[in-house]
Design an enzyme around this catalytic site. Structure first.
Site, short mmCIF file in Angstrom:
data_model
loop_
_atom_site.label_atom_id
_atom_site.label_comp_id
_atom_site.label_asym_id
_atom_site.label_seq_id
_atom_site.Cartn_x
_atom_site.Cartn_y
_atom_site.Cartn_z
N LYS A 175 0.82 -1.19 0.00
CA LYS A 175 0.00 0.00 0.00
C LYS A 175 0.87 1.26 0.00
CE LYS A 175 -3.39 -2.26 3.02
NZ LYS A 175 -2.79 -3.28 3.91
N GLY A 176 2.10 1.09 0.47
CA GLY A 176 2.95 2.25 0.75
C GLY A 176 3.14 3.23 -0.39
N GLU A 180 7.66 2.72 -6.36
CA GLU A 180 7.87 2.19 -5.01
C GLU A 180 8.13 3.33 -4.03
OE1 GLU A 180 7.43 -0.10 -3.20
OE2 GLU A 180 8.21 -2.03 -3.80
N ASP A 181 7.65 3.18 -2.82
CA ASP A 181 7.95 4.21 -1.82
C ASP A 181 9.37 4.05 -1.30
OD1 ASP A 181 7.17 1.82 -0.70
OD2 ASP A 181 6.08 2.69 0.96
N ASP A 227 14.59 -1.10 -0.07
CA ASP A 227 15.23 -1.43 1.20
C ASP A 227 16.17 -2.62 0.97
OD1 ASP A 227 15.63 -1.47 3.95
OD2 ASP A 227 13.61 -2.00 4.48
N LYS A 284 17.41 3.07 0.56
CA LYS A 284 18.20 2.85 1.77
C LYS A 284 19.26 1.80 1.44
CE LYS A 284 15.65 2.45 5.74
NZ LYS A 284 14.99 1.64 6.80
N PHE A 290 14.60 3.59 10.63
CA PHE A 290 13.24 3.12 10.32
C PHE A 290 12.38 4.36 10.08
CE2 PHE A 290 9.16 1.35 10.44
CZ PHE A 290 9.29 -0.01 10.18
N VAL A 291 11.92 4.52 8.85
CA VAL A 291 11.16 5.73 8.52
C VAL A 291 9.69 5.44 8.28
CG1 VAL A 291 13.07 7.14 7.65
CG2 VAL A 291 11.94 5.53 6.10
N ASP A 334 4.65 2.85 6.63
CA ASP A 334 3.98 2.56 7.91
C ASP A 334 4.90 1.85 8.89
OD1 ASP A 334 4.06 0.02 6.44
OD2 ASP A 334 2.74 -0.73 8.01
N ARG A 360 1.07 6.13 7.97
CA ARG A 360 1.18 6.33 6.52
C ARG A 360 0.75 7.74 6.13
NH1 ARG A 360 1.82 1.28 4.07
NH2 ARG A 360 0.70 -0.44 5.03
C1 PRP Z 1 7.69 -1.78 1.55
C2 PRP Z 1 7.83 -0.99 0.26
C3 PRP Z 1 8.39 -1.97 -0.70
C4 PRP Z 1 9.17 -2.91 0.17
C5 PRP Z 1 10.61 -2.61 0.01
O1 PRP Z 1 6.49 -2.46 1.54
O2 PRP Z 1 6.60 -0.47 -0.17
O3 PRP Z 1 7.38 -2.66 -1.40
O4 PRP Z 1 8.77 -2.67 1.53
O5 PRP Z 1 11.36 -3.41 0.85
P1 PRP Z 1 12.48 -4.40 0.32
O6 PRP Z 1 13.37 -3.62 -0.58
O7 PRP Z 1 13.15 -4.81 1.60
O8 PRP Z 1 11.81 -5.56 -0.35
P2 PRP Z 1 5.88 -3.15 2.83
O9 PRP Z 1 6.22 -4.60 2.85
O10 PRP Z 1 6.25 -2.36 4.03
O11 PRP Z 1 4.31 -3.07 2.54
P3 PRP Z 1 3.38 -1.76 2.49
O12 PRP Z 1 3.77 -0.98 1.27
O13 PRP Z 1 1.99 -2.28 2.41
O14 PRP Z 1 3.66 -0.98 3.75
#
Ligand code: PRP
Length: 182
Positions: free
Chosen positions: A42-43, A98-99, A102, A130, A151-152, A158, A164
């Site tokens: 959802k992010g 993508e938000d 990571d 990151k 952790f942001v 979220d 969010r």
């Molecule tokens: C977050 C973000 C990416 C993913 C990146 O999603 O939106 O999809 O993590 O992380 P990575 O590089 O370690 O794979 P999250 O799993 O938090 O779901 P959300 O968007 O619903 O919060």
């Protein structure tokens, strides 16, 4: 519940200026073409809605859902598709939105899923990167901000489903992170 005080890493104004620049760059790169902006729920929803309004091209939207089964506080986990795109991406100019980038596990997985559609082009736009957390060597083509290993939350990101809707990107104080249950 009242929102806790958190340190701001990126203000709403910084984000808004950078998102406008990213939109202008994408507009230039895809001049005269149609794009499909594919966001990961959802992010990325907030980033998609703001970025898309700075893209002066015909732009379609679609969405992937991934399982939230893994935990962003840890470097491990399995990525699973919970929602596929509604339309084929074959022959399309796809911008994956993508938000945050990571560990890179999600992006690596989704790049394979999208490649199977045989798009004309695939570009990745990530608001935050990151690099310190990367497990798989993968990069985005458009990056808003490279951030430190904190952790942001906010602007779509979220912690346990919360925060969010903060307009700024804030640092979650470590004492607010609950210990993992085994
Ligand atoms: C977050 C973000 C990416 C993913 C990146 O999603 O939106 O999809 O993590 O992380 P990575 O590089 O370690 O794979 P999250 O799993 O938090 O779901 P959300 O968007 O619903 O919060």
């Amino acid at each position: 519940m009242a929102m806790p005080e958190m340190k701001i890493l990126l203000t709403r104004d910084q984000i808004s200026r950078r998102v406008a620049e990213m939109g202008a760059e994408i507009t230039r790169d895809f001049a005269g073409q149609t794009v499909v902006m594919v966001a990961v729920l959802k992010g990325a929803a907030i980033f998609l809605s703001n970025l898309s309004r700075h893209i002066q091209l015909e732009a379609h939207f679609d969405f992937f859902g991934i399982s939230s089964y893994r935990d962003r506080t840890r470097n491990t986990g399995e990525v699973k598709l919970t929602k596929d795109v509604d339309h084929s991406l074959e022959g399309k100019n796809v911008i994956l939105v993508e938000d945050i980038l990571d560990t890179g596990l999600t992006l690596t997985y989704l790049k394979d899923v999208i490649a199977a559609h045989k798009p004309q082009m695939l570009r990745v736009a990530a608001l935050l990167d990151k690099p310190a957390r990367r497990v798989v060597p993968v990069r985005a083509d458009y990056v808003g901000f490279e951030i430190p290993n904190e952790f942001v939350v906010g602007y779509g990101l979220d912690y346990a489903g919360r925060y969010r809707n903060l307009s700024d990107v804030c640092i979650l104080p470590p004492e607010m992170i609950e210990p993992e249950k085994e």
